[in-house]
Design a protein around this motif. Structure first.
Motif, PDB file in Angstrom:
ATOM      1  N   LEU A  21       0.823  -1.209   0.000  1.00 23.24           N
ATOM      2  CA  LEU A  21       0.000   0.000   0.000  1.00 23.24           C
ATOM      3  C   LEU A  21       0.862   1.266   0.000  1.00 23.24           C
ATOM      4  CD1 LEU A  21      -2.765  -0.964   2.590  1.00 23.24           C
ATOM      5  CD2 LEU A  21      -2.910  -0.994   0.093  1.00 23.24           C
ATOM      6  N   ASP A  22       0.308   2.333  -0.571  1.00 24.96           N
ATOM      7  CA  ASP A  22       0.951   3.645  -0.570  1.00 24.96           C
ATOM      8  C   ASP A  22       0.407   4.436   0.618  1.00 24.96           C
ATOM      9  OD1 ASP A  22       1.988   6.155  -0.992  1.00 24.96           O
ATOM     10  OD2 ASP A  22       0.872   6.528  -2.847  1.00 24.96           O
ATOM     11  N   PHE A  23       1.247   4.695   1.584  1.00 22.60           N
ATOM     12  CA  PHE A  23       0.816   5.372   2.801  1.00 22.60           C
ATOM     13  C   PHE A  23       1.073   6.877   2.771  1.00 22.60           C
ATOM     14  CE2 PHE A  23       1.138   0.973   4.126  1.00 22.60           C
ATOM     15  CZ  PHE A  23      -0.072   0.823   4.783  1.00 22.60           C
ATOM     16  N   ALA A  24       1.335   7.431   1.604  1.00 23.06           N
ATOM     17  CA  ALA A  24       1.566   8.884   1.486  1.00 23.06           C
ATOM     18  C   ALA A  24       0.399   9.699   2.052  1.00 23.06           C
ATOM     19  CB  ALA A  24       1.863   9.260   0.041  1.00 23.06           C
ATOM     20  N   PRO A  25      -0.863   9.311   1.786  1.00 18.44           N
ATOM     21  CA  PRO A  25      -1.954  10.107   2.374  1.00 18.44           C
ATOM     22  C   PRO A  25      -1.911  10.154   3.898  1.00 18.44           C
ATOM     23  CG  PRO A  25      -2.797   8.718   0.613  1.00 18.44           C
ATOM     24  CD  PRO A  25      -1.372   8.285   0.864  1.00 18.44           C
ATOM     25  N   LEU A  26      -1.518   9.061   4.534  1.00 19.12           N
ATOM     26  CA  LEU A  26      -1.413   9.062   5.993  1.00 19.12           C
ATOM     27  C   LEU A  26      -0.351  10.035   6.480  1.00 19.12           C
ATOM     28  CD1 LEU A  26      -1.698   5.307   7.079  1.00 19.12           C
ATOM     29  CD2 LEU A  26      -3.432   7.083   7.180  1.00 19.12           C
ATOM     30  N   GLN A  27       0.720  10.179   5.709  1.00 12.94           N
ATOM     31  CA  GLN A  27       1.784  11.114   6.093  1.00 12.94           C
ATOM     32  C   GLN A  27       1.230  12.527   6.276  1.00 12.94           C
ATOM     33  OE1 GLN A  27       4.842  10.654   6.965  1.00 12.94           O
ATOM     34  NE2 GLN A  27       5.439   8.667   6.144  1.00 12.94           N
ATOM     35  N   VAL A  28       0.260  12.902   5.448  1.00 14.69           N
ATOM     36  CA  VAL A  28      -0.325  14.239   5.524  1.00 14.69           C
ATOM     37  C   VAL A  28      -1.530  14.268   6.454  1.00 14.69           C
ATOM     38  CG1 VAL A  28      -1.466  16.074   4.198  1.00 14.69           C
ATOM     39  CG2 VAL A  28       0.466  14.822   3.199  1.00 14.69           C
ATOM     40  N   LEU A  29      -2.516  13.439   6.147  1.00 13.58           N
ATOM     41  CA  LEU A  29      -3.802  13.576   6.825  1.00 13.58           C
ATOM     42  C   LEU A  29      -3.798  13.068   8.264  1.00 13.58           C
ATOM     43  CD1 LEU A  29      -6.091  12.851   3.774  1.00 13.58           C
ATOM     44  CD2 LEU A  29      -5.404  15.055   4.741  1.00 13.58           C
ATOM     45  N   SER A  30      -2.957  12.126   8.596  1.00 10.14           N
ATOM     46  CA  SER A  30      -2.848  11.737  10.011  1.00 10.14           C
ATOM     47  C   SER A  30      -2.279  12.885  10.827  1.00 10.14           C
ATOM     48  CB  SER A  30      -1.973  10.494  10.168  1.00 10.14           C
ATOM     49  OG  SER A  30      -2.633   9.369   9.631  1.00 10.14           O
ATOM     50  N   ARG A  31      -1.348  13.615  10.245  1.00  9.82           N
ATOM     51  CA  ARG A  31      -0.805  14.789  10.953  1.00  9.82           C
ATOM     52  C   ARG A  31      -1.865  15.876  11.086  1.00  9.82           C
ATOM     53  NH1 ARG A  31       3.871  12.836   8.274  1.00  9.82           N
ATOM     54  NH2 ARG A  31       5.480  12.406   9.823  1.00  9.82           N
ATOM     55  N   VAL A  32      -2.636  16.088  10.034  1.00  8.29           N
ATOM     56  CA  VAL A  32      -3.716  17.076  10.103  1.00  8.29           C
ATOM     57  C   VAL A  32      -4.697  16.682  11.205  1.00  8.29           C
ATOM     58  CG1 VAL A  32      -5.707  18.039   8.877  1.00  8.29           C
ATOM     59  CG2 VAL A  32      -3.503  17.856   7.717  1.00  8.29           C
ATOM     60  N   GLY A  33      -5.042  15.403  11.269  1.00  7.01           N
ATOM     61  CA  GLY A  33      -5.955  14.931  12.308  1.00  7.01           C
ATOM     62  C   GLY A  33      -5.401  15.126  13.707  1.00  7.01           C
ATOM     63  N   ARG A  34      -4.130  14.815  13.876  1.00  8.62           N
ATOM     64  CA  ARG A  34      -3.505  14.974  15.194  1.00  8.62           C
ATOM     65  C   ARG A  34      -3.419  16.455  15.565  1.00  8.62           C
ATOM     66  NH1 ARG A  34      -1.145  10.269  16.951  1.00  8.62           N
ATOM     67  NH2 ARG A  34       0.489  11.262  18.173  1.00  8.62           N
ATOM     68  N   LEU A  35      -3.074  17.295  14.604  1.00  6.72           N
ATOM     69  CA  LEU A  35      -3.028  18.740  14.867  1.00  6.72           C
ATOM     70  C   LEU A  35      -4.422  19.276  15.186  1.00  6.72           C
ATOM     71  CD1 LEU A  35      -0.506  19.835  12.111  1.00  6.72           C
ATOM     72  CD2 LEU A  35      -0.124  19.870  14.585  1.00  6.72           C
ATOM     73  N   SER A  36      -5.435  18.719  14.537  1.00 13.16           N
ATOM     74  CA  SER A  36      -6.813  19.135  14.797  1.00 13.16           C
ATOM     75  C   SER A  36      -7.190  18.931  16.264  1.00 13.16           C
ATOM     76  CB  SER A  36      -7.761  18.355  13.889  1.00 13.16           C
ATOM     77  OG  SER A  36      -9.094  18.665  14.193  1.00 13.16           O
ATOM     78  N   LYS A  37      -6.727  17.847  16.846  1.00 13.88           N
ATOM     79  CA  LYS A  37      -7.008  17.601  18.268  1.00 13.88           C
ATOM     80  C   LYS A  37      -6.361  18.662  19.155  1.00 13.88           C
ATOM     81  CE  LYS A  37      -7.729  12.723  17.572  1.00 13.88           C
ATOM     82  NZ  LYS A  37      -7.297  11.363  17.785  1.00 13.88           N
ATOM     83  N   HIS A  38      -5.137  19.055  18.821  1.00 14.26           N
ATOM     84  CA  HIS A  38      -4.472  20.115  19.586  1.00 14.26           C
ATOM     85  C   HIS A  38      -5.202  21.447  19.396  1.00 14.26           C
ATOM     86  CE1 HIS A  38      -1.032  17.786  20.944  1.00 14.26           C
ATOM     87  NE2 HIS A  38      -0.965  17.260  19.729  1.00 14.26           N
ATOM     88  N   LEU A  39      -5.639  21.713  18.172  1.00 15.57           N
ATOM     89  CA  LEU A  39      -6.373  22.945  17.894  1.00 15.57           C
ATOM     90  C   LEU A  39      -7.710  22.956  18.637  1.00 15.57           C
ATOM     91  CD1 LEU A  39      -6.747  25.610  16.400  1.00 15.57           C
ATOM     92  CD2 LEU A  39      -7.550  24.303  14.426  1.00 15.57           C
ATOM     93  N   ASP A  40      -8.426  21.839  18.636  1.00 12.30           N
ATOM     94  CA  ASP A  40      -9.693  21.763  19.371  1.00 12.30           C
ATOM     95  C   ASP A  40      -9.483  22.069  20.849  1.00 12.30           C
ATOM     96  OD1 ASP A  40     -11.167  21.133  17.116  1.00 12.30           O
ATOM     97  OD2 ASP A  40     -11.187  18.970  17.517  1.00 12.30           O
ATOM     98  N   ARG A  41      -8.429  21.514  21.423  1.00 11.82           N
ATOM     99  CA  ARG A  41      -8.131  21.757  22.835  1.00 11.82           C
ATOM    100  C   ARG A  41      -7.837  23.241  23.073  1.00 11.82           C
ATOM    101  NH1 ARG A  41      -3.539  18.679  23.724  1.00 11.82           N
ATOM    102  NH2 ARG A  41      -4.872  16.872  23.449  1.00 11.82           N
ATOM    103  N   ALA A  42      -7.038  23.852  22.198  1.00  6.40           N
ATOM    104  CA  ALA A  42      -6.711  25.271  22.341  1.00  6.40           C
ATOM    105  C   ALA A  42      -7.962  26.137  22.208  1.00  6.40           C
ATOM    106  CB  ALA A  42      -5.666  25.681  21.300  1.00  6.40           C
ATOM    107  N   ARG A  43      -8.834  25.761  21.280  1.00  7.57           N
ATOM    108  CA  ARG A  43     -10.072  26.527  21.100  1.00  7.57           C
ATOM    109  C   ARG A  43     -10.992  26.396  22.304  1.00  7.57           C
ATOM    110  NH1 ARG A  43     -11.767  26.702  14.767  1.00  7.57           N
ATOM    111  NH2 ARG A  43      -9.915  27.852  14.172  1.00  7.57           N
ATOM    112  N   ARG A  44     -11.163  25.186  22.796  1.00  2.00           N
ATOM    113  CA  ARG A  44     -12.022  24.990  23.972  1.00  2.00           C
ATOM    114  C   ARG A  44     -11.514  25.823  25.148  1.00  2.00           C
ATOM    115  NH1 ARG A  44     -11.907  19.613  22.415  1.00  2.00           N
ATOM    116  NH2 ARG A  44     -10.415  19.128  24.062  1.00  2.00           N
ATOM    117  N   THR A  45     -10.201  25.857  25.324  1.00  2.00           N
ATOM    118  CA  THR A  45      -9.613  26.631  26.419  1.00  2.00           C
ATOM    119  C   THR A  45      -9.859  28.125  26.218  1.00  2.00           C
ATOM    120  OG1 THR A  45      -7.930  24.950  26.803  1.00  2.00           O
ATOM    121  CG2 THR A  45      -7.463  27.175  27.632  1.00  2.00           C
TER     122      THR A  45
END
Length: 163
Positions: A21-45
């Motif tokens: 399998l080509d995991f190139a999409p995970l290289q980008v979108l998994s990071r976006v997803g993980r960053l989204s969690k940090h952003l959600d936390r910052a926004r809630r705060t």
């Protein structure tokens, strides 16, 4: 740059298990997803420090961006917040109860209404956006201004098909 982050470790493990399998999409979108969690936390705060829920911030910020006198029709609020009509009615009711917005009849159309922000709503949304911008700047602090511009451009390009 760090040698490896958690996404690298995850992708490496998948490559070992599924080299077909080509995991190139995970290289980008998994990071976006993980960053989204940090952003959600910052926004809630940022929002909670201004005594707002995220949905309250969404409505109040739409009113704030409209400029003085900080009022919009429910239809305009629907377009900006992407919620259903029933959800918006509920949100407006709750903001009225909290004393953050008022409703008034449209003088040009007795059937229409305008939702206007009260001074308390203005104070809270201004405090929340200040806190939010500070928190988001902190999240991006490891990137130079030119890197931030480049990243914003790439994300804009990616998101155009979704907006």
């Amino acid at each position: 740059m760090p040698a490896h982050d958690e996404v690298d470790r995850i992708v490496d493990a998948w490559l070992r298990e599924r080299p077909d399998l080509d995991f190139a999409p995970l290289q980008v979108l998994s990071r976006v997803g993980r960053l989204s969690k940090h952003l959600d936390r910052a926004r809630r705060t940022a929002f909670s420090r201004s005594e707002l829920e995220s949905w309250e911030f969404d409505v109040l910020s739409a009113l704030r961006r409209a400029g003085a006198p900080y009022e919009l029709s429910p239809k305009a609020l629907l377009q900006q917040t992407l919620v259903s009509s029933g959800t918006m009615t509920n949100r407006i009711d709750r903001l009225v109860e909290r004393g953050l917005v008022t409703r008034r009849t449209d003088p040009n159309d007795g059937r229409g209404i305008f939702v206007g922000m009260n001074p308390a709503g203005l104070t809270r949304v201004d405090a929340a956006i200040t806190r939010l911008v500070d928190a988001e700047a902190e999240l991006l602090s490891t990137l130079s201004a030119s890197d931030q511009d480049r990243l914003a451009g790439l994300l804009r390009k990616l998101s155009l098909d979704f907006d």
